[in-house]
Scaffold this motif. Structure first.
Motif, PDB file in Angstrom:
ATOM      1  N   GLY A  86      -8.205  18.185   9.783  1.00  0.00           N
ATOM      2  CA  GLY A  86      -6.958  18.886   9.499  1.00  0.00           C
ATOM      3  C   GLY A  86      -7.001  19.566   8.153  1.00  0.00           C
ATOM      4  N   PRO A  87      -5.844  19.702   7.556  1.00  0.00           N
ATOM      5  CA  PRO A  87      -5.742  20.472   6.309  1.00  0.00           C
ATOM      6  C   PRO A  87      -6.401  19.801   5.099  1.00  0.00           C
ATOM      7  N   VAL A  88      -6.607  18.492   5.145  1.00  0.00           N
ATOM      8  CA  VAL A  88      -7.109  17.795   3.964  1.00  0.00           C
ATOM      9  C   VAL A  88      -8.632  17.819   3.886  1.00  0.00           C
ATOM     10  N   ALA A  89      -9.315  17.718   5.012  1.00  0.00           N
ATOM     11  CA  ALA A  89     -10.775  17.673   5.093  1.00  0.00           C
ATOM     12  C   ALA A  89     -11.345  16.500   4.290  1.00  0.00           C
TER      13      ALA A  89
ATOM     14  N   GLY B  67     -11.052   8.277   6.026  1.00  0.00           N
ATOM     15  CA  GLY B  67     -10.408   7.549   7.119  1.00  0.00           C
ATOM     16  C   GLY B  67     -11.349   7.277   8.275  1.00  0.00           C
ATOM     17  N   VAL B  68     -12.186   8.258   8.608  1.00  0.00           N
ATOM     18  CA  VAL B  68     -13.146   8.086   9.704  1.00  0.00           C
ATOM     19  C   VAL B  68     -14.237   7.110   9.287  1.00  0.00           C
ATOM     20  N   LYS B  69     -14.679   7.178   8.032  1.00  0.00           N
ATOM     21  CA  LYS B  69     -15.714   6.257   7.552  1.00  0.00           C
ATOM     22  C   LYS B  69     -15.229   4.811   7.569  1.00  0.00           C
ATOM     23  N   ILE B  70     -13.953   4.615   7.328  1.00  0.00           N
ATOM     24  CA  ILE B  70     -13.396   3.255   7.327  1.00  0.00           C
ATOM     25  C   ILE B  70     -13.072   2.808   8.745  1.00  0.00           C
ATOM     26  N   PHE B  71     -12.287   3.615   9.469  1.00  0.00           N
ATOM     27  CA  PHE B  71     -11.787   3.174  10.771  1.00  0.00           C
ATOM     28  C   PHE B  71     -12.778   3.372  11.910  1.00  0.00           C
ATOM     29  N   GLY B  72     -13.793   4.215  11.738  1.00  0.00           N
ATOM     30  CA  GLY B  72     -14.793   4.384  12.792  1.00  0.00           C
ATOM     31  C   GLY B  72     -15.505   3.071  13.110  1.00  0.00           C
TER      32      GLY B  72
ATOM     33  N   LEU C  64      -7.493   7.767  14.667  1.00  0.00           N
ATOM     34  CA  LEU C  64      -6.848   9.045  14.970  1.00  0.00           C
ATOM     35  C   LEU C  64      -6.300   9.704  13.699  1.00  0.00           C
ATOM     36  N   ILE C  65      -5.700   8.914  12.839  1.00  0.00           N
ATOM     37  CA  ILE C  65      -5.203   9.453  11.565  1.00  0.00           C
ATOM     38  C   ILE C  65      -6.375   9.945  10.720  1.00  0.00           C
ATOM     39  N   GLY C  66      -7.452   9.151  10.696  1.00  0.00           N
ATOM     40  CA  GLY C  66      -8.641   9.561   9.955  1.00  0.00           C
ATOM     41  C   GLY C  66      -9.232  10.862  10.478  1.00  0.00           C
ATOM     42  N   MET C  67      -9.246  11.037  11.807  1.00  0.00           N
ATOM     43  CA  MET C  67      -9.771  12.284  12.378  1.00  0.00           C
ATOM     44  C   MET C  67      -8.852  13.459  12.050  1.00  0.00           C
ATOM     45  N   PHE C  68      -7.549  13.210  12.045  1.00  0.00           N
ATOM     46  CA  PHE C  68      -6.624  14.275  11.655  1.00  0.00           C
ATOM     47  C   PHE C  68      -6.884  14.700  10.208  1.00  0.00           C
TER      48      PHE C  68
END
Length: 105
Positions: free
Chosen positions: A35-38, A42-47, A27-31
């Motif tokens: 979100g503002p950072v793009a 995080g998604v590549k790691i936590f997915g 969820l943090i990775g998707m944010f």
């Protein structure tokens, strides 16, 4: 005083925590990705971590349900709890409190 956890109950507790932790990371990775950072890191790691944790949780749930002779509703609830974010941890706490993670008397 509560009864000690059975080995399958301890494994379920660990699996529930890992599944919840990786959900939070995803969820943090998707944010961060949308979100503002793009940033997609995080998604590549936590997915993939969450995908593996989800499968581990489902397998451990079935194992615990069989070993600890859970009623059908508890097994179904535990499997469904893996779908919405962060539900496995409170479910594990409730199962512990009502004695589903201990050996049956």
């Amino acid at each position: 005083m509560s009864r000690p956890l059975a080995p399958a109950g301890r494994l379920f507790a660990v699996a529930a925590f890992i599944e919840g932790f990786t959900w939070a990371g995803l969820l943090i990775g998707m944010f961060l990705k949308y979100g503002p950072v793009a940033n997609e890191l995080g998604v590549k790691i936590f997915g993939p971590l969450h995908g593996g944790a989800f499968l581990f949780y489902v397998v451990v749930t079935v194992l615990a349900a069989l070993r600890l002779r859970w009623p059908w509703w508890a097994t179904l609830l535990a499997v469904i709890a893996a779908v919405p974010p962060l539900v496995t941890v409170p479910l594990e706490m409730w199962f512990r409190r009502i004695g589903l993670l201990s050996e049956r008397a």
